[in-house]
Design a protein around this motif. Structure first.
Motif, PDB file in Angstrom:
ATOM      1  N   UNK A   1       0.836  -1.029   0.014  1.00 28.03           N
ATOM      2  CA  UNK A   1      -0.099   0.083  -0.206  1.00 28.03           C
ATOM      3  C   UNK A   1       0.790   1.167  -0.036  1.00 28.03           C
ATOM      4  N   UNK A   2       0.375   2.313  -0.555  1.00 27.29           N
ATOM      5  CA  UNK A   2       1.223   3.534  -0.684  1.00 27.29           C
ATOM      6  C   UNK A   2       0.700   4.497   0.605  1.00 27.29           C
ATOM      7  N   UNK A   3      -0.027   3.827   1.537  1.00 25.64           N
ATOM      8  CA  UNK A   3      -0.595   4.523   2.735  1.00 25.64           C
ATOM      9  C   UNK A   3       0.706   4.905   3.640  1.00 25.64           C
ATOM     10  N   UNK A   4       1.218   6.151   3.547  1.00 27.66           N
ATOM     11  CA  UNK A   4       2.252   6.507   4.628  1.00 27.66           C
ATOM     12  C   UNK A   4       1.886   6.729   6.038  1.00 27.66           C
ATOM     13  N   UNK A   5       0.639   6.648   6.471  1.00 25.45           N
ATOM     14  CA  UNK A   5       0.212   6.693   7.688  1.00 25.45           C
ATOM     15  C   UNK A   5       0.370   5.141   8.380  1.00 25.45           C
ATOM     16  N   UNK A   6       0.190   4.193   7.567  1.00 25.12           N
ATOM     17  CA  UNK A   6       0.466   2.896   7.750  1.00 25.12           C
ATOM     18  C   UNK A   6       1.907   2.419   7.718  1.00 25.12           C
ATOM     19  N   UNK A   7       2.481   2.982   6.996  1.00 24.72           N
ATOM     20  CA  UNK A   7       3.955   2.851   6.878  1.00 24.72           C
ATOM     21  C   UNK A   7       4.446   3.101   8.346  1.00 24.72           C
ATOM     22  N   UNK A   8       4.070   4.197   8.848  1.00 23.24           N
ATOM     23  CA  UNK A   8       4.621   4.868  10.343  1.00 23.24           C
ATOM     24  C   UNK A   8       4.098   3.925  11.280  1.00 23.24           C
ATOM     25  N   UNK A   9       2.832   3.912  11.297  1.00 20.13           N
ATOM     26  CA  UNK A   9       1.945   3.182  12.366  1.00 20.13           C
ATOM     27  C   UNK A   9       2.345   1.486  12.406  1.00 20.13           C
ATOM     28  N   UNK A  10       2.251   0.899  11.099  1.00 17.10           N
ATOM     29  CA  UNK A  10       2.566  -0.490  11.137  1.00 17.10           C
ATOM     30  C   UNK A  10       3.946  -0.881  11.623  1.00 17.10           C
ATOM     31  N   UNK A  11       5.001   0.086  11.195  1.00 19.51           N
ATOM     32  CA  UNK A  11       6.212  -0.064  11.596  1.00 19.51           C
ATOM     33  C   UNK A  11       6.611  -0.297  13.159  1.00 19.51           C
ATOM     34  N   UNK A  12       5.707   0.980  13.811  1.00 16.93           N
ATOM     35  CA  UNK A  12       5.678   0.982  15.303  1.00 16.93           C
ATOM     36  C   UNK A  12       5.031  -0.276  15.858  1.00 16.93           C
ATOM     37  N   UNK A  13       3.889  -0.623  15.492  1.00 14.68           N
ATOM     38  CA  UNK A  13       3.437  -1.839  15.906  1.00 14.68           C
ATOM     39  C   UNK A  13       4.188  -3.173  15.948  1.00 14.68           C
ATOM     40  N   UNK A  14       5.019  -3.166  14.631  1.00 13.95           N
ATOM     41  CA  UNK A  14       5.863  -4.334  14.417  1.00 13.95           C
ATOM     42  C   UNK A  14       7.162  -4.193  15.456  1.00 13.95           C
ATOM     43  N   UNK A  15       7.454  -3.206  15.696  1.00 17.54           N
ATOM     44  CA  UNK A  15       8.718  -3.158  16.672  1.00 17.54           C
ATOM     45  C   UNK A  15       8.088  -3.664  18.166  1.00 17.54           C
ATOM     46  N   UNK A  16       6.752  -2.891  18.329  1.00 15.58           N
ATOM     47  CA  UNK A  16       6.091  -3.303  19.635  1.00 15.58           C
ATOM     48  C   UNK A  16       5.911  -4.779  19.796  1.00 15.58           C
ATOM     49  N   UNK A  17       5.500  -5.389  18.717  1.00 14.53           N
ATOM     50  CA  UNK A  17       5.119  -6.861  18.867  1.00 14.53           C
ATOM     51  C   UNK A  17       6.436  -7.738  19.029  1.00 14.53           C
ATOM     52  N   UNK A  18       7.694  -7.335  18.376  1.00 13.59           N
ATOM     53  CA  UNK A  18       8.941  -7.812  18.862  1.00 13.59           C
ATOM     54  C   UNK A  18       9.253  -7.613  20.230  1.00 13.59           C
ATOM     55  N   UNK A  19       9.315  -6.381  20.498  1.00 14.87           N
ATOM     56  CA  UNK A  19       9.583  -6.168  21.970  1.00 14.87           C
ATOM     57  C   UNK A  19       8.699  -7.120  23.013  1.00 14.87           C
ATOM     58  N   UNK A  20       7.204  -7.264  22.424  1.00 15.20           N
ATOM     59  CA  UNK A  20       6.311  -8.129  23.217  1.00 15.20           C
ATOM     60  C   UNK A  20       6.958  -9.630  23.672  1.00 15.20           C
ATOM     61  N   UNK A  21       7.319  -9.997  22.516  1.00  6.73           N
ATOM     62  CA  UNK A  21       7.800 -11.489  22.708  1.00  6.73           C
ATOM     63  C   UNK A  21       9.132 -11.621  23.443  1.00  6.73           C
ATOM     64  N   UNK A  22       9.965 -10.505  22.856  1.00  6.06           N
ATOM     65  CA  UNK A  22      11.427 -10.646  23.814  1.00  6.06           C
ATOM     66  C   UNK A  22      11.007 -10.439  25.234  1.00  6.06           C
ATOM     67  N   UNK A  23      10.178  -9.626  25.582  1.00 10.46           N
ATOM     68  CA  UNK A  23       9.825  -9.328  27.001  1.00 10.46           C
ATOM     69  C   UNK A  23       9.527 -10.658  27.463  1.00 10.46           C
TER      70      UNK A  23
END
Length: 264
Positions: free
Chosen positions: A55-77
């Motif tokens: 998708x060319x949605x810049x908002x999803x690029x930003x928010x999706x990346x943030x959620x992706x990093x949060x998901x990684x931190x969650x399983x690490x935690x």
């Protein structure tokens, strides 16, 4: 694409052309949002975002990346690990920096990203100066030293990799992760079962991998589906199994997440 349209395009060999056309149109339609993210770094042009997110949605690029990093931190935690414990992190398949840009506030680790698309790496190198970036080929070889990283992650990479390259890539990632270090991968699992055709569902239910358009490896057209039993039996064989999170990759279409550790 609707199912019958997809079948028609596959039958006449036009699916790759239709896919590239759709990406081009989405790239032209996107890019109306901000050119700068809340983190202060630029946002890639829509034509690059489409290659990564579909998708060319810049908002999803930003928010999706943030959620992706949060998901990684969650399983690490959940595994008792803090990103701050790492001194070196690799984003394998970093695209245009969708997730790696969110690591800077979380860790002092040296950050690295690699991707098979040189255009994406060029953008990252020019716009995300806090990390080091390099291109890789589709074949399993990375220009990193043995044991260089304490943590590496591959978000939605094996989901676009033909089966004959999957185990070699797992071996290569194992090479660059230090003994005792961690590897995180995501796959398209049970969440995507309804998208499969009948013969594909049969194969998946029997623990086999399902691969579409393997000749388009490294692009979103090549789509791969992994039952958990396949991941356990084949991909995780040379690692210690830490944990799995079914549908846990919130920033990657609810893909399954697997945290593995290289034995000491």
């Amino acid at each position: 694409m609707k199912t019958w349209i997809r079948h028609l395009l596959r039958g006449v060999g036009l699916a790759p052309f239709a896919f590239r056309l759709r990406e081009r149109l989405r790239g032209l339609a996107g890019g109306r949002g901000s050119t700068r993210s809340p983190d202060g770094f630029p946002i890639p042009p829509a034509k690059l975002i489409v290659l990564v997110t579909g998708s060319g949605d810049t908002a999803w690029y930003t928010e999706g990346g943030k959620v992706g990093a949060k998901s990684i931190c969650g399983i690490l935690s959940d595994a008792g690990i803090s990103p701050g414990d790492f001194r070196s992190i690799l984003d394998f398949g970093c695209g245009c920096g969708r997730v790696i840009r969110h690591w800077q506030p979380l860790t002092q680790a040296h950050l690295h990203g690699t991707d098979c698309n040189p255009k994406l790496i060029e953008w990252c190198s020019e716009n995300l100066p806090f990390a080091q970036f390099q291109s890789n080929t589709l074949e399993p070889r990375l220009d990193y030293a043995d044991h260089q990283f304490e943590f590496a992650y591959a978000l939605s990479v094996l989901t676009h990799t033909p089966e004959h390259l999957q185990q070699p890539w797992m071996d290569e990632l194992r090479r660059i992760v230090r003994p005792g270090g961690y590897l995180l991968i995501t796959t398209q699992g049970d969440e995507y079962f309804s998208k499969l055709e009948n013969t594909e569902r049969d194969a998946y239910a029997q623990g086999r991998i399902v691969v579409r358009y393997q000749k388009a490896a490294g692009t979103n057209l090549c789509s791969v589906y992994h039952p958990e039993s396949y991941v356990r039996k084949h991909l995780a064989g040379n690692f210690t199994w830490v944990m799995a999170r079914s549908r846990g990759a919130a920033g990657n279409g609810k893909q399954d997440m697997y945290l593995l550790r290289r034995p000491q």
